[in-house]
Design a protein around this motif. Structure first.
Motif, PDB file in Angstrom:
ATOM      1  N   UNK A   1      -9.258  -3.955  -6.763  1.00 55.43           N
ATOM      2  CA  UNK A   1      -8.293  -3.518  -7.053  1.00 55.43           C
ATOM      3  C   UNK A   1      -7.786  -3.123  -5.848  1.00 55.43           C
ATOM      4  N   UNK A   2      -6.659  -3.874  -5.108  1.00 59.88           N
ATOM      5  CA  UNK A   2      -6.280  -3.750  -3.253  1.00 59.88           C
ATOM      6  C   UNK A   2      -4.811  -3.289  -3.289  1.00 59.88           C
ATOM      7  N   UNK A   3      -3.824  -3.383  -2.377  1.00 58.12           N
ATOM      8  CA  UNK A   3      -1.892  -3.207  -2.492  1.00 58.12           C
ATOM      9  C   UNK A   3      -1.823  -4.132  -3.037  1.00 58.12           C
ATOM     10  N   UNK A   4      -2.013  -5.095  -3.198  1.00 64.20           N
ATOM     11  CA  UNK A   4      -1.464  -6.083  -3.425  1.00 64.20           C
ATOM     12  C   UNK A   4      -1.101  -6.436  -5.167  1.00 64.20           C
ATOM     13  N   UNK A   5      -1.925  -6.223  -5.551  1.00 63.06           N
ATOM     14  CA  UNK A   5      -2.716  -6.360  -7.009  1.00 63.06           C
ATOM     15  C   UNK A   5      -2.220  -4.706  -7.539  1.00 63.06           C
ATOM     16  N   UNK A   6      -2.141  -3.602  -6.930  1.00 62.21           N
ATOM     17  CA  UNK A   6      -1.781  -2.582  -7.591  1.00 62.21           C
ATOM     18  C   UNK A   6      -0.139  -2.117  -7.542  1.00 62.21           C
ATOM     19  N   UNK A   7       0.440  -2.702  -6.267  1.00 64.22           N
ATOM     20  CA  UNK A   7       2.085  -2.672  -6.832  1.00 64.22           C
ATOM     21  C   UNK A   7       1.983  -4.080  -7.898  1.00 64.22           C
ATOM     22  N   UNK A   8       1.930  -4.562  -7.953  1.00 63.82           N
ATOM     23  CA  UNK A   8       2.069  -5.926  -8.887  1.00 63.82           C
ATOM     24  C   UNK A   8       1.753  -5.820 -10.484  1.00 63.82           C
ATOM     25  N   UNK A   9       0.719  -4.462 -10.938  1.00 63.98           N
ATOM     26  CA  UNK A   9       0.072  -3.842 -12.105  1.00 63.98           C
ATOM     27  C   UNK A   9       2.098  -3.237 -12.135  1.00 63.98           C
ATOM     28  N   UNK A  10       1.721  -2.094 -11.021  1.00 63.32           N
ATOM     29  CA  UNK A  10       2.352  -0.659 -11.536  1.00 63.32           C
ATOM     30  C   UNK A  10       4.252  -1.542 -11.498  1.00 63.32           C
ATOM     31  N   UNK A  11       4.766  -1.917 -10.606  1.00 58.16           N
ATOM     32  CA  UNK A  11       6.091  -3.311 -10.719  1.00 58.16           C
ATOM     33  C   UNK A  11       5.812  -4.216 -11.968  1.00 58.16           C
ATOM     34  N   UNK A  12       5.048  -4.756 -12.771  1.00 63.17           N
ATOM     35  CA  UNK A  12       4.963  -5.229 -14.251  1.00 63.17           C
ATOM     36  C   UNK A  12       5.012  -4.153 -15.712  1.00 63.17           C
ATOM     37  N   UNK A  13       4.339  -2.984 -15.213  1.00 58.86           N
ATOM     38  CA  UNK A  13       4.106  -1.829 -16.582  1.00 58.86           C
ATOM     39  C   UNK A  13       5.165  -0.707 -16.346  1.00 58.86           C
ATOM     40  N   UNK A  14       5.729  -0.822 -15.238  1.00 57.87           N
ATOM     41  CA  UNK A  14       6.950   0.313 -14.480  1.00 57.87           C
ATOM     42  C   UNK A  14       6.154   1.850 -15.194  1.00 57.87           C
TER      43      UNK A  14
ATOM     44  N   UNK B   1       0.652  -1.039   0.174  1.00 57.93           N
ATOM     45  CA  UNK B   1      -0.252   0.121   0.177  1.00 57.93           C
ATOM     46  C   UNK B   1       1.218   1.173   0.051  1.00 57.93           C
ATOM     47  N   UNK B   2       2.355   1.487   0.620  1.00 59.33           N
ATOM     48  CA  UNK B   2       2.561   2.410   1.096  1.00 59.33           C
ATOM     49  C   UNK B   2       3.284   2.554  -0.167  1.00 59.33           C
ATOM     50  N   UNK B   3       3.896   1.201  -1.254  1.00 59.36           N
ATOM     51  CA  UNK B   3       4.365   1.452  -2.723  1.00 59.36           C
ATOM     52  C   UNK B   3       3.926   2.328  -2.909  1.00 59.36           C
ATOM     53  N   UNK B   4       2.249   1.997  -3.501  1.00 57.83           N
ATOM     54  CA  UNK B   4       1.613   2.363  -4.433  1.00 57.83           C
ATOM     55  C   UNK B   4       1.064   3.720  -4.153  1.00 57.83           C
TER      56      UNK B   4
END
Length: 69
Positions: free
Chosen positions: A36-49, A20-23
């Protein structure tokens, strides 16, 4: 600086809170979307860049496999 006190403080924070904090630090509003929760959002951001590397939304849609032609 790493020490026993820092390890205990980090251990008290769970992975969801870290995600959550990373997002939030990225300024993302992905978690505002229903489902879309914290883990899903963090994974999307990491994949997309950096989403700005896509010249238009059609290129982004194509990259994620959602572009219809």
């Amino acid at each position: 600086m790493s020490g026993p006190g820092n390890m205990l403080a980090t251990a008290a924070i769970g992975p969801v809170e870290i995600d959550k904090q990373l997002v939030l630090d990225r300024g993302s509003t992905l978690m505002d979307l229903h489902g879309v929760g914290p883990s899903g959002a963090a994974k999307l951001l990491a994949d997309i860049g950096d989403v700005h590397r896509f010249v238009c939304r059609d290129r982004f849609a194509s990259w994620i496999g959602a572009h219809c032609r």
